[in-house]
Design an enzyme around this catalytic site. Structure first.
Site, short mmCIF file in Angstrom:
data_model
loop_
_atom_site.label_atom_id
_atom_site.label_comp_id
_atom_site.label_asym_id
_atom_site.label_seq_id
_atom_site.Cartn_x
_atom_site.Cartn_y
_atom_site.Cartn_z
N HIS A 174 -0.71 9.55 -3.01
CA HIS A 174 -0.19 8.56 -2.05
C HIS A 174 -1.35 7.90 -1.30
O HIS A 174 -1.41 6.66 -1.21
CB HIS A 174 0.76 9.25 -1.07
CG HIS A 174 1.19 8.37 0.06
ND1 HIS A 174 2.41 7.73 0.08
CD2 HIS A 174 0.56 8.02 1.22
CE1 HIS A 174 2.51 7.01 1.20
NE2 HIS A 174 1.40 7.18 1.90
N GLU A 175 -2.25 8.71 -0.79
CA GLU A 175 -3.38 8.15 -0.05
C GLU A 175 -4.32 7.38 -0.97
O GLU A 175 -4.95 6.41 -0.55
CB GLU A 175 -4.13 9.27 0.68
CG GLU A 175 -3.30 10.02 1.71
CD GLU A 175 -2.64 9.11 2.73
OE1 GLU A 175 -3.22 8.04 3.05
OE2 GLU A 175 -1.54 9.43 3.20
N HIS A 210 -3.42 3.86 -1.17
CA HIS A 210 -3.97 3.02 -0.09
C HIS A 210 -5.46 2.77 -0.30
O HIS A 210 -5.96 1.66 -0.09
CB HIS A 210 -3.78 3.71 1.27
CG HIS A 210 -2.37 3.89 1.70
ND1 HIS A 210 -1.45 2.86 1.72
CD2 HIS A 210 -1.70 4.99 2.15
CE1 HIS A 210 -0.29 3.31 2.16
NE2 HIS A 210 -0.42 4.60 2.42
#
Length: 440
Positions: free
Chosen positions: A25-26, A29
């Protein structure tokens, strides 16, 4: 492998799966942020004290002690105030919160790095950066669901292999778990059937599937029949008289229709086969999961009230309600320790854990697109509002209003964060004292 070891293995597998999901998920980003030139100073999995970290270039990569999420730290997350300065135009409590957020956002901007600040990026780039994390979880939800259902399969299909042979005929309303000495054996046990036997023929007819076999058994109630099974690679002929008794009425596909009929009973159950779901059905299944999770989020206060009633009272815990990280671990342990219904225990257990992680990633997507800070959706909503605001100003032939001051929403973000901490504590307590279990 013992049940305890299987339980522990399931918990560890879930922990690794959750950590990997958060890390990816990170990464969703991080990669677009770096691609667009935004300076990223930290990439962290977890919160709290740092357990391990290493600097690569301008970014510190690390793992923290509390595995409840993660974050990347970008410079210039919030724009200056309307006057172009970081000082608040008011000394009110809310204005001071916004000022603190702006100052923390600008503290790491070095000389010549102004254009690398997050707020300086075009709206579409900011949306891509903030949406990257949730979209990774959504993609993982699709991929893992496809692996669990289409590559591994569900243990739903009944084979012609005997899984369980009931030892005796017990009344339907009994609570006994062992066979009393004066109770008759089931026709299957009396005939000498064993788990692992494969039906080849029954009453002179070749057996092609469990539904057909079940129909033949039901039709043979009260009369003696012979049948052939394969045992250790050799055919074995057995004889029995299926017990004529009240059985559930079934349709042509072997599904219960309601009511009962007089039919034959043998006292055997089949092993399950891992049936693979067509890949084309996976999107619909994931969309149903999205809708279900969104329903939980929309009714979260009511759901959490139910969790509190279960944790501090006598009300039963809703198995479809929210659970915390401890609850996910417990479920993973139970899923891995459950007996295999098919002949492929490893694949079946792997499918259960992959399905659990697929649902977790779908939930992570839904929660992160909530249009409130500190969720990713809060920044996305701010960027979209900026598009609308600038369009309105252009129509009115007014000067560009500049970036939307998302920092003004920090008081709300602090409030949401407090609620999230409270929810996490409640779920942690409930998962310990009144956990969601597979058999509730």
């Amino acid at each position: 492998m013992s049940t305890v070891l299987l339980w522990v293995a399931g918990v560890l597998a879930a922990a690794v799966g959750v950590a990997v999901s958060i890390a990816l998920h990170e990464l969703g980003h991080l990669l677009p942020a770096k691609r667009f030139g935004v300076k990223v100073t930290q990439y962290m999995v977890g919160f709290g004290p740092t357990l391990w970290s290493r600097r690569r270039g301008e970014t510190e990569y690390g793992v923290k002690a509390v595995p409840l999420g993660g974050y990347i730290r970008m410079i210039g997350m919030f724009p200056p105030g309307p006057d172009g300065r970081l000082r608040a135009s008011s000394t009110g409590r809310w204005a001071l919160m916004a000022e603190e957020a702006r100052q923390a956002s600008f503290v790491e901007i070095g000389p010549g790095e102004e254009q690398r600040a997050f707020y300086r990026q075009p709206v579409w780039k900011r949306i891509v950066i903030m949406a990257g994390g949730p979209l990774v979880n959504l993609v993982l939800g699709f991929v893992l669901t496809g692996v669990a259902l289409s590559a591994i399969g569900l243990p739903t299909g009944a084979s012609t292999t005997v899984g369980v042979v009931q030892r005796c005929v017990l009344p339907a309303d009994t609570t006994a778990t062992t066979c009393p000495a004066d109770v008759d054996p089931t026709p299957g046990a009396a005939a000498g059937l064993r788990p692992g036997d494969v039906f080849v023929s029954f009453d002179g007819q070749p057996v092609t599937g469990w539904v057909q076999l079940s129909r033949l058994i039901r039709e043979a109630g009260g009369r003696q029949v012979s049948f052939v099974v394969e045992r250790d690679g050799q055919p074995v002929t057995l004889t029995t008289t299926p017990l004529l008794t009240q059985r559930p009425a079934l349709d042509a596909d072997g599904r219960a229709t309601g009511g009962t009929v007089e039919a034959g009973f043998l006292g055997v159950s089949p092993t399950a086969t891992l049936e693979r779901v067509p890949v084309g059905q996976v999107p619909g299944i994931v969309l149903d999961q999205l809708a279900g999770t969104a329903g939980i989020v929309l009714n979260l206060p009511q759901r959490l009230y139910g969790v509190a009633q279960a944790a501090f009272g006598t009300q039963a815990r809703d198995p479809e309600g929210p659970i915390g990280i401890v609850g996910i671990g417990r479920l993973a342990g139970e899923l891995n320790a459950e007996d295999s219904l098919s002949g492929n225990a490893f694949a079946e257990r792997a499918g259960r854990l992959v399905s659990l992680l697929a649902g977790l990633n779908v939930a992570l997507f839904v929660f992160n697109v909530v249009p409130l800070l500190p969720f990713d959706g809060g920044h996305i909503a701010g960027a979209l509002w900026e598009v609308v605001k600038k369009a309105v100003f252009r129509l009115r032939r007014r000067p560009d209003p500049g970036p939307v001051d998302v920092a003004k929403a920090m008081p709300l973000a602090y409030g949401v964060s407090i609620l999230l901490v409270g929810m996490s504590v409640l779920l942690l307590y409930a998962d310990i004292v009144r956990p969601v279990t597979l058999n509730q």
